[in-house]
Enzyme design. Structure first.
Site, PDB file in Angstrom:
ATOM      1  CG  PHE A 106      67.021  73.374  46.796  1.00  0.00           C
ATOM      2  CD1 PHE A 106      68.187  73.926  46.280  1.00  0.00           C
ATOM      3  CD2 PHE A 106      66.259  72.559  45.963  1.00  0.00           C
ATOM      4  CE1 PHE A 106      68.588  73.678  44.976  1.00  0.00           C
ATOM      5  CE2 PHE A 106      66.654  72.304  44.645  1.00  0.00           C
ATOM      6  CZ  PHE A 106      67.828  72.872  44.158  1.00  0.00           C
ATOM      7  CG  LEU A 143      63.567  73.071  41.410  1.00  0.00           C
ATOM      8  CD1 LEU A 143      64.042  74.239  40.547  1.00  0.00           C
ATOM      9  CD2 LEU A 143      64.557  71.894  41.251  1.00  0.00           C
ATOM     10  N   GLY A 184      57.332  69.284  39.098  1.00  0.00           N
ATOM     11  CA  GLY A 184      58.147  68.448  39.981  1.00  0.00           C
ATOM     12  C   GLY A 184      59.274  67.866  39.151  1.00  0.00           C
ATOM     13  CD  GLN A 200      57.481  39.287  55.471  1.00  0.00           C
ATOM     14  OE1 GLN A 200      57.000  40.402  55.346  1.00  0.00           O
ATOM     15  NE2 GLN A 200      56.745  38.194  55.487  1.00  0.00           N
ATOM     16  CD  GLU A 230      68.162  66.298  47.089  1.00  0.00           C
ATOM     17  OE1 GLU A 230      69.248  66.064  46.558  1.00  0.00           O
ATOM     18  OE2 GLU A 230      68.021  66.585  48.299  1.00  0.00           O
ATOM     19  CD  GLU A 263      59.725  56.071  38.587  1.00  0.00           C
ATOM     20  OE1 GLU A 263      60.018  57.073  39.275  1.00  0.00           O
ATOM     21  OE2 GLU A 263      59.235  55.043  39.093  1.00  0.00           O
TER      22      GLU A 263
HETATM   23  C1  LIG Z   1      59.555  64.491  51.492  1.00  0.00           C
HETATM   24  C2  LIG Z   1      59.752  65.381  50.310  1.00  0.00           C
HETATM   25  C3  LIG Z   1      60.587  66.488  50.410  1.00  0.00           C
HETATM   26  C4  LIG Z   1      60.762  67.344  49.315  1.00  0.00           C
HETATM   27  N1  LIG Z   1      61.547  68.455  49.478  1.00  0.00           N
HETATM   28  C5  LIG Z   1      61.680  69.326  48.435  1.00  0.00           C
HETATM   29  C6  LIG Z   1      62.451  70.530  48.599  1.00  0.00           C
HETATM   30  O1  LIG Z   1      63.016  70.802  49.665  1.00  0.00           O
HETATM   31  N2  LIG Z   1      62.524  71.388  47.548  1.00  0.00           N
HETATM   32  C7  LIG Z   1      61.921  71.146  46.354  1.00  0.00           C
HETATM   33  O2  LIG Z   1      62.047  71.962  45.456  1.00  0.00           O
HETATM   34  N3  LIG Z   1      61.172  70.005  46.175  1.00  0.00           N
HETATM   35  C8  LIG Z   1      61.046  69.110  47.187  1.00  0.00           C
HETATM   36  N4  LIG Z   1      60.282  67.958  47.030  1.00  0.00           N
HETATM   37  C9  LIG Z   1      59.583  67.734  45.758  1.00  0.00           C
HETATM   38  C10 LIG Z   1      60.209  66.644  44.917  1.00  0.00           C
HETATM   39  O3  LIG Z   1      61.429  67.059  44.390  1.00  0.00           O
HETATM   40  C11 LIG Z   1      59.177  66.246  43.838  1.00  0.00           C
HETATM   41  O4  LIG Z   1      58.117  65.618  44.530  1.00  0.00           O
HETATM   42  C12 LIG Z   1      59.774  65.319  42.806  1.00  0.00           C
HETATM   43  O5  LIG Z   1      60.641  66.031  41.949  1.00  0.00           O
HETATM   44  C13 LIG Z   1      58.675  64.632  41.954  1.00  0.00           C
HETATM   45  O6  LIG Z   1      57.805  65.589  41.465  1.00  0.00           O
HETATM   46  P1  LIG Z   1      56.207  65.359  41.620  1.00  0.00           P
HETATM   47  O7  LIG Z   1      55.905  65.051  43.038  1.00  0.00           O
HETATM   48  O8  LIG Z   1      55.537  66.538  41.016  1.00  0.00           O
HETATM   49  O9  LIG Z   1      55.892  64.077  40.780  1.00  0.00           O
HETATM   50  P2  LIG Z   1      55.708  63.964  39.142  1.00  0.00           P
HETATM   51  O10 LIG Z   1      56.696  64.852  38.521  1.00  0.00           O
HETATM   52  O11 LIG Z   1      54.243  64.245  38.917  1.00  0.00           O
HETATM   53  O12 LIG Z   1      56.017  62.475  38.937  1.00  0.00           O
HETATM   54  C14 LIG Z   1      55.091  61.422  39.232  1.00  0.00           C
HETATM   55  C15 LIG Z   1      55.724  60.102  38.812  1.00  0.00           C
HETATM   56  O13 LIG Z   1      55.948  60.112  37.403  1.00  0.00           O
HETATM   57  C16 LIG Z   1      57.282  59.683  37.171  1.00  0.00           C
HETATM   58  N5  LIG Z   1      57.807  60.296  35.940  1.00  0.00           N
HETATM   59  C17 LIG Z   1      58.065  61.607  35.728  1.00  0.00           C
HETATM   60  N6  LIG Z   1      58.587  61.777  34.489  1.00  0.00           N
HETATM   61  C18 LIG Z   1      58.644  60.544  33.912  1.00  0.00           C
HETATM   62  C19 LIG Z   1      59.083  60.043  32.662  1.00  0.00           C
HETATM   63  N7  LIG Z   1      59.591  60.876  31.722  1.00  0.00           N
HETATM   64  N8  LIG Z   1      58.996  58.719  32.421  1.00  0.00           N
HETATM   65  C20 LIG Z   1      58.494  57.869  33.344  1.00  0.00           C
HETATM   66  N9  LIG Z   1      58.065  58.281  34.558  1.00  0.00           N
HETATM   67  C21 LIG Z   1      58.138  59.588  34.842  1.00  0.00           C
HETATM   68  C22 LIG Z   1      58.060  60.158  38.379  1.00  0.00           C
HETATM   69  O14 LIG Z   1      59.269  59.464  38.488  1.00  0.00           O
HETATM   70  C23 LIG Z   1      57.070  59.832  39.466  1.00  0.00           C
HETATM   71  O15 LIG Z   1      57.191  58.476  39.805  1.00  0.00           O
HETATM   72  C24 LIG Z   1      60.114  67.075  48.099  1.00  0.00           C
HETATM   73  C25 LIG Z   1      59.279  65.944  47.987  1.00  0.00           C
HETATM   74  C26 LIG Z   1      59.104  65.101  49.071  1.00  0.00           C
HETATM   75  C27 LIG Z   1      58.213  63.898  48.922  1.00  0.00           C
END
Ligand SMILES: Cc1cc2nc3c(=O)[nH]c(=O)nc-3n(C[C@H](O)[C@H](O)[C@H](O)COP(=O)(O)OP(=O)(O)OC[C@H]3O[C@@H](n4cnc5c(N)ncnc54)[C@H](O)[C@@H]3O)c2cc1C
Length: 382
Positions: free
Chosen positions: A127, A129, A135, A338, A365, A369
């Site tokens: 998938f 995205l 993200g 622990q 997914e 937050e």
């Molecule tokens: C092991 C793993 C597997 C994955 N597999 C897939 C996959 O198969 N397909 C796919 O498409 N993606 C995948 N992902 C990506 C995943 O969906 C994204 O990492 C996730 O959506 C967060 O995006 P980001 O890493 O860019 O963090 P960011 O979007 O940069 O977020 C950073 C932090 O800011 C917080 N934040 C964001 N918006 C707000 C807000 N409005 N208010 C307060 N806090 C906020 C977030 O909650 C997070 O804690 C995977 C990620 C991991 C770690």
């Protein structure tokens, strides 16, 4: 661990499925090597297909167990598989998540082309995205799909993609219009398509085939479009609506395993002339762990049951299930470490492994937050 699927949320078919899978898990020996996640993932897909368990990932007409995608069956599978192994859960989950946009929104031709092979383990799904700058903020997605006659030409890079380099099929979300979330469209892209290449691999704290996928003038026939142009965001969100509960279910499986292992440990570990479990502070920890596990189960099973009962969307319920169960699993696994003392941080010990296994669930997914924002919006809108 007691047999899951007890209580009012499940029927006889669910109970038979859960009992059968539990038996199969206890009798099945599959390569499960952290240092060789890709091979282990493929081995689990093969074994799960042979056991007939991947049939839970597709609708009945394509070999599935039930008429439609049954979220309770998906949740039971993830709970039981996560209890055994993170890679087993991962292999199962990606067959479901990677093919769900086709099950839910694909036309019959696309469904016939891919879904039977997903159920038989001949097609490994992914998938795609997320991007480096998109993200949580899906509307910032920049990968483009330009219409050119009977094809679309895709250019861009996806990152953090589970099964990158392992999958045969990528469901790719790309921009066909300029209007934010409304300008996205979904495509089924064969991994072997010219211009589609798996790039840099990403190492994570728990074994998980993860990496980038690059699209350079990647030509995909119009017939591989899932739904209509501009429906990509709706398709992604509806898919996550189903699968967020199952992430909660996986968290539940990890947490139950941590609780089971901890109970066994505190009963056998002797301290100050008595079992560790005789100390009241230990009992407080066990009470917290057990309550977190049960509360997670109730939220996860409720979300799955509401969806299976015919609700069009379960945004609030699935966000609550995912948020609570993944955060709770973090607390439970931390308490397990622990109570195991030094053994809890030794590489290869079960508590140490579970502590690492559950961490990413609070991020992918939709991070915790984002789930909170979704829940609050739903509650405030009434
Ligand atoms: C092991 C793993 C597997 C994955 N597999 C897939 C996959 O198969 N397909 C796919 O498409 N993606 C995948 N992902 C990506 C995943 O969906 C994204 O990492 C996730 O959506 C967060 O995006 P980001 O890493 O860019 O963090 P960011 O979007 O940069 O977020 C950073 C932090 O800011 C917080 N934040 C964001 N918006 C707000 C807000 N409005 N208010 C307060 N806090 C906020 C977030 O909650 C997070 O804690 C995977 C990620 C991991 C770690």
């Amino acid at each position: 661990m007691g047999v899951v699927s007890e209580g009012p949320f499940f029927d006889e078919e669910h109970r038979a499925f859960a009992n059968g899978l539990q038996r199969w898990i206890s009798q099945t020996d599959v390569l499960d090597d952290e240092r060789n996640a890709d091979a282990s993932c493929r081995a689990w897909v093969r074994a799960l297909a042979e056991g007939g368990w991947l049939r839970a990932c597709v609708p009945g007409v394509y070999g599935g167990i039930r008429a439609g995608l049954d979220v309770r069956t998906l949740c039971l599978a993830r709970e039981l598989l996560a209890h055994r192994s993170a890679l087993a859960d991962f292999a199962f989950a990606m067959q479901g998540l990677g093919s769900a946009p086709l099950s839910l929104f694909g036309n019959v031709d696309l469904q016939r082309r891919y879904l039977p092979s997903v159920a038989e383990g001949r097609c490994v799904a992914a998938f795609a995205l997320s991007e480096r700058e998109a993200g949580s903020d899906v509307a910032a997605l920049a990968t483009r799909a330009r219409r050119d006659g009977d094809s679309y030409v895709i250019d861009g890079e996806k990152t953090w993609i589970s099964n990158a380099g392992v999958a045969d099929l990528y469901v790719v979300f790309a921009r066909t219009g300029n209007d934010g979330a409304r300008g996205l469209t979904a495509f089924a892209v064969d991994a072997a398509t010219a211009g589609c290449t798996a790039g840099k691999r990403v190492e994570t704290i728990s074994p998980h085939p993860l990496g980038t996928i690059r699209f350079e003038r990647c030509r995909v026939p119009v017939s591989r479009r899932i739904g209509e142009e501009g429906e990509g965001f709706k398709i992604a969100m509806a898919t996550l609506d189903v699968f967020r509960s199952t992430v909660g279910a996986a968290a539940l499986g990890f947490a139950k395993r941590a609780l089971d292992e901890t109970i066994a440990h505190v009963k056998s570990r002797q301290l100050f002339g008595a079992p560790l479990g005789a100390l009241q502070l230990t009992q407080a920890a066990i009470a917290s762990m057990a309550t977190d596990v049960d509360a997670s189960a109730l939220l996860v099973y409720r979300a799955a049951w509401v969806k299976d009962s015919g609700a069009a969307r379960v945004t609030r319920e699935s966000a609550m299930a995912k948020w609570f169960a993944t955060e709770a699993a973090g607390r439970v696994c931390d308490r397990a470490v622990q109570l195991f003392g030094a053994r809890g941080v030794v590489r290869g010990e079960i508590a140490e492994r579970l502590y690492r296994d559950v961490r990413a669930l609070r991020i992918y997914e939709g991070a915790s937050e984002i789930q909170q924002i979704v829940i609050a919006r739903q509650v405030l809108e009434g």
